[in-house]
Structure formats: structure tokens, C-alpha cells
Design a protein around this motif. Structure first.
Motif, PDB file in Angstrom:
ATOM      1  N   UNK A 269       0.876  -1.095  -0.090  1.00  0.00           N
ATOM      2  CA  UNK A 269       0.132  -0.099   0.027  1.00  0.00           C
ATOM      3  C   UNK A 269       0.843   1.233   0.040  1.00  0.00           C
ATOM      4  N   UNK A 270       2.093   1.136   0.669  1.00  0.00           N
ATOM      5  CA  UNK A 270       2.847   2.401   0.697  1.00  0.00           C
ATOM      6  C   UNK A 270       3.451   2.617  -0.661  1.00  0.00           C
ATOM      7  N   UNK A 271       3.600   1.560  -1.634  1.00  0.00           N
ATOM      8  CA  UNK A 271       4.084   1.772  -2.967  1.00  0.00           C
ATOM      9  C   UNK A 271       2.779   1.864  -3.777  1.00  0.00           C
ATOM     10  N   UNK A 272       1.624   2.189  -3.318  1.00  0.00           N
ATOM     11  CA  UNK A 272       0.508   2.451  -4.120  1.00  0.00           C
ATOM     12  C   UNK A 272       0.330   1.218  -5.062  1.00  0.00           C
TER      13      UNK A 272
END
Length: 348
Positions: A269-272
Motif C-alpha cells: 500500500x505504501x508503494x500504491x
């Protein structure tokens, strides 16, 4: 009791050539030294004392008083059976205690399936792996006993786990002889193949037999041997187990699995990114596993002929019975490995 076991001359076991005779002999000596009926009578008292002590400690820590109403509630629960007097199975109403345990026996025995003769495991040997157990020492037995629970639980031989655990120094020598005889003959004792089953409510309506799961009560001497064999096997094959597996591994659990998947999702999620997860639940997976296929896979991994033959003996002819409220069901065959071997042959 401990002195009697410790001073027993176990040298006669060294001349034993049959594991069943050896196991019968050690059982008779133990039964001669202990009165098992007294254990069954005192077990409920011990459990009650432990429960009262726990409750008293909690109440003391929280400045709570044990009122007469509390003791009335405890008394009402003591006389309440864990399994209702009337249960239902296959659209039938079952009321008598013997019929109840037979109903559970029929339900638990129906889950086992025949092996599929059309499936053939590919012969793919994993190199540099050789699983073999040459001998078992007294120290192996003493270390394994530390993993037994200090409880009143006993299998069909009626030897409680706390007796095995407390008297392990006296049992180590005769068990060492018997365990090594089992390795030598590659035969698992018949008395340890019969398992007592205790029904435990899994979920839902307690009057429905299908809402219960079976808890197997094994013989504690057999448990010791299983622990030793497991430790030897695990140390040999842990290098080929996927690091992504968390079930049934030392120092791993559902908690470590949850931590790993949470971390993976957070990083994605941090890396989309996007994470798709598929969860499956196989009903009665361990009861329905093909034992012939399992032995075939272990052979391909690199398990020795002796270990495979012993495991075949362990699986062959196992029986179970349901016991509850002083009633015992008729026993049933756990798995038809003998039929598979007779019809299709087994080679390693």
C-alpha cells in the motif's frame, strides 16, 4: 509407586522380540503399582480445586467477594453434562447414553475416505536428504517427556501423563528398550494404535452431533515416541520447507503468519500497489488425507525404508472409539490402508 518402578528389574525386556508383548509387560507392572480408579475419582476433585483457586485468586486481586449466589451457580454447573442428554443425528433423535456415543462414533467414522488408486505420485527424489533414525537413547526419552502436559489424561492403557512425566527417570530404561525394539522390528505396538475419542463442541447447537469435533486421547508412551521421531524428522527436513509456511512449524504460528501478511500488505500500500488474498478452508483435511500418497511423498523426499515401514505400521489398523459419561462406543477403523496395500501394492 515410584520406588516400585525404579527397583523393577527390566532386564527381561532385552530378550523381547515382539513389541506387543513388551508393551503388555510394562503395562501390567505399572498397573500393579498404581490404583488407576483412585486417579479417576480424584481427577474431578483436582480440577475443581484448581478452578476454585483460580477464581479465588482473581476475586482477591479485584477485591471481589464470593457471594452465596456464586456458589449456587457453581453447584448448578457441576451437575450439568457437557453433552445434552438428547442429541440429533441424521434426522434421528438419540436419548440413551450408549446410543449417544454410538451416534458420535458413526459421525466421526464417516469422514474417512478411501484412497484414490488413479493418482500416482511422480518419482522425484530430492537430493542430499536422508531421513533415518538408528537408535533412541534414554536422554532422548527424558527430553521428550518435558513436552508432555502434567495432566490426568490417559489413553487406553490408563497410564496418566503426569505419572509418565513424574516417573520418567524410572521409565527411561524400559522405554528405551521398547523404543529401540520398535525401530528394529519396524512394528508399532497394537495397544498404542487404539485411540479414545472425546467429543468437543466446535460451534452452534450442542444438541447436534455434527457440531462436534473429535479430540484424540493417545497413550502417553506412544506420545513420547512420536515426539522423538518428530524431532529427528524435523531437524532433517526443515531445510526444504518453504519459509512462507507457518503452520505446524517450530517458532511459527498463525500469529507470525498474520505479522508477515500485514507487513506485506502495508509495504504494498505504501508503494500504491494492490494485494489480492485468497483464503481456503478444506473441511476435514487431516481426516481425509490419502495416507498412501503421503508415504509416497515421504519416500520421494528421502525417508529411509525402515522409517517408511514403521510409519506404515503406525497407520495400519488404527482404531478409535468414543467414550463419554461412562459409556463406550463400538470401535471403528480409522483408515483402510490395509485395503489399499492389498489391492494396489505399496513400494518405496
Amino acid at each position: 509407586m515410584y520406588d516400585m518402578i525404579l527397583t523393577t528389574d527390566w532386564s527381561f525386556l532385552k530378550s523381547s522380540i515382539d513389541v506387543n508383548d513388551a508393551c503388555d509387560n510394562i503395562k501390567e507392572i505399572i498397573h500393579h503399582g498404581i490404583q488407576l480408579k483412585s486417579f479417576k475419582i480424584s481427577e474431578r476433585k483436582i480440577q475443581l480445586i484448581r478452578t476454585i483457586n483460580d477464581i479465588t485468586q482473581i476475586c482477591t486481586m479485584n477485591n471481589l467477594n464470593l457471594t452465596p449466589k456464586f456458589w449456587s451457580f457453581v453447584q448448578s454447573k457441576r451437575s450439568t453434562s457437557r453433552i445434552p442428554g438428547t442429541v440429533f443425528y441424521n434426522d434421528q433423535t438419540i436419548r440413551t447414553p450408549q446410543s449417544v456415543v454410538n451416534g458420535f462414533s458413526n459421525y466421526f467414522s464417516d469422514v474417512y475416505l478411501l484412497s484414490d488408486p488413479s493418482y500416482k505420485e511422480q518419482d522425484v527424489l530430492i537430493n542430499n536428504i536422508h531421513v533415518q533414525i538408528n537408535s533412541i537413547s534414554e536422554n532422548d526419552i527424558i527430553q521428550a517427556s518435558k513436552k508432555l502436559k502434567n495432566k490426568m489424561t490417559s489413553g487406553i492403557d490408563n497410564v496418566p501423563s503426569f505419572v509418565v512425566k513424574d516417573c520418567i527417570s524410572a521409565f527411561a530404561m524400559p522405554l528405551c528398550i521398547i523404543f529401540n525394539l520398535i525401530l528394529k522390528t519396524k512394528q508399532y505396538p497394537s495397544i498404542w494404535k487404539t485411540t479414545k475419542i472425546c467429543p468437543v463442541l466446535k460451534t452452534g447447537d450442542p444438541s447436534l452431533i455434527t457440531n462436534y469435533r473429535p479430540i484424540a486421547i493417545l497413550c502417553n508412551f506412544g506420545k513420547l515416541l512420536e515426539i522423538i521421531i518428530y524431532d529427528n524428522i524435523y531437524s532433517s527436513i526443515k531445510c526444504i520447507i518453504s519459509p512462507s509456511q507457518h503452520g505446524f512449524l517450530q517458532e511459527k504460528s498463525t500469529t507470525t503468519n498474520l505479522v508477515c501478511i500485514t507487513q506485506y500488505i502495508a509495504e504494498a500500500l505504501d508503494c500504491h500497489g494492490q494485494v489480492d488474498v485468497i483464503y481456503t478452508d478444506i473441511q476435514k483435511a487431516f481426516d481425509q488425507i490419502d495416507h498412501f500418497l503421503l508415504l509416497s511423498k515421504l519416500s520421494n523426499i528421502g525417508f529411509s525404508f525402515n522409517i517408511l515401514t514403521l510409519m506404515e505400521s503406525y497407520l495400519l489398523g488404527r482404531r478409535q472409539f468414543v467414550e463419554y459419561g461412562g459409556c463406550r462406543s463400538t470401535s471403528y477403523l480409522v483408515y483402510t490402508l490395509a485395503v489399499r496395500k492389498e489391492l494396489y501394492g505399496m513400494t518405496y
